[in-house]
Design a protein around this motif. Structure first.
Motif, short mmCIF file in Angstrom:
data_model
loop_
_atom_site.label_atom_id
_atom_site.label_comp_id
_atom_site.label_asym_id
_atom_site.label_seq_id
_atom_site.Cartn_x
_atom_site.Cartn_y
_atom_site.Cartn_z
N VAL A 73 -15.01 2.21 -20.97
CA VAL A 73 -15.43 1.47 -22.16
C VAL A 73 -15.04 2.34 -23.34
O VAL A 73 -15.35 3.53 -23.36
CB VAL A 73 -16.96 1.24 -22.20
N GLY A 74 -14.37 1.76 -24.30
CA GLY A 74 -14.00 2.57 -25.45
C GLY A 74 -13.36 1.78 -26.56
O GLY A 74 -13.12 0.58 -26.43
N PRO A 75 -13.07 2.48 -27.65
CA PRO A 75 -12.49 1.82 -28.81
C PRO A 75 -10.97 1.67 -28.70
O PRO A 75 -10.30 2.51 -28.12
CB PRO A 75 -12.83 2.78 -29.95
N ALA A 76 -10.49 0.58 -29.24
CA ALA A 76 -9.06 0.44 -29.52
C ALA A 76 -8.94 0.88 -30.97
O ALA A 76 -9.53 0.26 -31.86
CB ALA A 76 -8.60 -1.00 -29.33
N LYS A 77 -8.23 1.99 -31.20
CA LYS A 77 -8.18 2.56 -32.54
C LYS A 77 -6.99 2.01 -33.32
O LYS A 77 -5.86 2.05 -32.85
CB LYS A 77 -8.10 4.08 -32.45
N SER A 78 -7.28 1.52 -34.50
CA SER A 78 -6.25 0.92 -35.34
C SER A 78 -5.31 2.00 -35.90
O SER A 78 -5.78 3.00 -36.45
CB SER A 78 -6.90 0.17 -36.51
N PRO A 79 -4.00 1.78 -35.80
CA PRO A 79 -3.06 2.75 -36.36
C PRO A 79 -2.90 2.63 -37.88
O PRO A 79 -2.21 3.43 -38.49
CB PRO A 79 -1.75 2.42 -35.64
N ILE A 80 -3.53 1.62 -38.46
CA ILE A 80 -3.47 1.40 -39.91
C ILE A 80 -4.84 1.01 -40.42
O ILE A 80 -5.67 0.49 -39.68
CB ILE A 80 -2.44 0.30 -40.28
N GLY A 81 -5.07 1.24 -41.70
CA GLY A 81 -6.31 0.83 -42.33
C GLY A 81 -6.13 -0.52 -43.01
O GLY A 81 -5.02 -0.88 -43.40
N GLY A 82 -7.23 -1.25 -43.14
CA GLY A 82 -7.17 -2.53 -43.82
C GLY A 82 -8.34 -3.41 -43.46
O GLY A 82 -9.37 -2.93 -42.98
N GLU A 83 -8.17 -4.70 -43.68
CA GLU A 83 -9.22 -5.67 -43.41
C GLU A 83 -8.80 -6.57 -42.25
O GLU A 83 -7.66 -7.04 -42.21
CB GLU A 83 -9.46 -6.53 -44.65
N VAL A 84 -9.72 -6.81 -41.33
CA VAL A 84 -9.42 -7.68 -40.20
C VAL A 84 -9.19 -9.10 -40.73
O VAL A 84 -10.07 -9.68 -41.37
CB VAL A 84 -10.55 -7.67 -39.15
N ALA A 85 -7.99 -9.63 -40.48
CA ALA A 85 -7.63 -10.97 -40.94
C ALA A 85 -7.86 -12.01 -39.85
O ALA A 85 -8.14 -13.17 -40.14
CB ALA A 85 -6.17 -10.99 -41.39
N ALA A 86 -7.72 -11.59 -38.58
CA ALA A 86 -7.89 -12.52 -37.46
C ALA A 86 -8.21 -11.75 -36.19
O ALA A 86 -7.78 -10.60 -36.04
CB ALA A 86 -6.61 -13.35 -37.25
N VAL A 87 -8.97 -12.39 -35.32
CA VAL A 87 -9.24 -11.84 -33.99
C VAL A 87 -8.63 -12.81 -32.98
O VAL A 87 -8.36 -13.96 -33.29
CB VAL A 87 -10.75 -11.65 -33.75
N ASN A 88 -8.42 -12.33 -31.78
CA ASN A 88 -7.75 -13.13 -30.76
C ASN A 88 -8.79 -13.85 -29.89
O ASN A 88 -9.32 -13.26 -28.95
CB ASN A 88 -6.84 -12.24 -29.93
N ASP A 89 -9.04 -15.11 -30.20
CA ASP A 89 -10.01 -15.90 -29.44
C ASP A 89 -9.57 -16.10 -28.00
O ASP A 89 -10.42 -16.21 -27.10
CB ASP A 89 -10.26 -17.25 -30.12
N ALA A 90 -8.26 -16.14 -27.75
CA ALA A 90 -7.77 -16.29 -26.38
C ALA A 90 -8.16 -15.09 -25.53
O ALA A 90 -8.52 -15.23 -24.36
CB ALA A 90 -6.25 -16.47 -26.38
N PRO A 95 -10.20 -11.78 -21.27
CA PRO A 95 -9.81 -10.39 -21.58
C PRO A 95 -8.67 -9.85 -20.73
O PRO A 95 -7.98 -8.92 -21.14
CB PRO A 95 -11.10 -9.60 -21.33
N ALA A 96 -8.41 -10.45 -19.57
CA ALA A 96 -7.32 -10.00 -18.71
C ALA A 96 -5.95 -10.15 -19.38
O ALA A 96 -4.98 -9.51 -18.96
CB ALA A 96 -7.34 -10.76 -17.38
N LEU A 97 -5.87 -10.94 -20.44
CA LEU A 97 -4.61 -11.07 -21.18
C LEU A 97 -4.15 -9.72 -21.71
O LEU A 97 -2.95 -9.48 -21.87
CB LEU A 97 -4.75 -12.05 -22.35
N ILE A 98 -5.10 -8.82 -21.99
CA ILE A 98 -4.75 -7.48 -22.48
C ILE A 98 -3.89 -6.75 -21.45
O ILE A 98 -2.94 -6.07 -21.81
CB ILE A 98 -6.02 -6.67 -22.84
N ASN A 99 -4.21 -6.93 -20.17
CA ASN A 99 -3.42 -6.31 -19.10
C ASN A 99 -2.16 -7.12 -18.79
O ASN A 99 -1.09 -6.56 -18.58
CB ASN A 99 -4.23 -6.21 -17.81
N ASN A 100 -2.32 -8.44 -18.74
CA ASN A 100 -1.25 -9.31 -18.26
C ASN A 100 -0.14 -9.57 -19.27
O ASN A 100 0.99 -9.83 -18.88
CB ASN A 100 -1.83 -10.64 -17.78
N ASP A 101 -0.45 -9.54 -20.56
CA ASP A 101 0.54 -9.82 -21.60
C ASP A 101 0.22 -9.01 -22.85
O ASP A 101 -0.08 -9.56 -23.91
CB ASP A 101 0.55 -11.32 -21.91
#
Length: 145
Positions: A73-90, A95-101
């Motif tokens: 369990v851990g953070p996915a660290k952003s390589p850039i700073g800014g404001e979150v414009a969208a999250v991936n509802d899919a 969550p297996a999409l992270i591994n599969n694609d």
């Protein structure tokens, strides 16, 4: 698409080697961020994804999402700073999409960058990224994806 130790690493993306994340600047000025196939292999099958909410500010090298697998369990660290414009509802739904694609449907968040030129200057791409990942994998004793 290039490969290092069986891990896919598209040469057209920018990478934060130490954080095992990729970023791509989009035509609308946002930046899409995701975990590399190497990160997915290290973590194992991802079972949970909790992104920062749209509108939230994210600092460079700080969490833009929390990812959980059976062994990590851990953070996915952003390589850039800014404001979150969208999250991936899919990915929220599957969550297996992270591994599969990881470079397609498995992206994590889209960010409107505060300082794209400054933040992206430290990222690696192309053969530089492939060599850096190869060295990191060897140093970590990684057997392969």
């Amino acid at each position: 698409m290039s490969e290092v130790k069986g891990c896919d690493l598209p040469e057209d993306l920018l990478y934060s080697i130490e954080n095992n994340v990729w970023v791509r600047q989009e035509s609308d000025g946002t930046a899409t961020i995701g975990l590399t196939s190497y990160a997915g292999s290290l973590a194992g099958q991802v079972v949970s994804y909790t992104p920062k909410k749209a509108g939230k500010s994210v600092k460079k090298d700080k969490s833009c999402a929390t990812v959980e697998s059976g062994k990590w369990v851990g953070p996915a660290k952003s390589p850039i700073g800014g404001e979150v414009a969208a999250v991936n509802d899919a990915v929220s739904a599957n969550p297996a999409l992270i591994n599969n694609d990881p470079y397609g449907e498995g992206w994590l968040v889209k960010i409107t960058p505060d300082n794209w030129d400054g933040d992206s200057a430290a990222l690696k791409t192309g053969s530089d990224a492939l060599e850096a990942f190869k060295a990191k994998m060897e140093a970590d004793g990684f057997k392969g994806c």
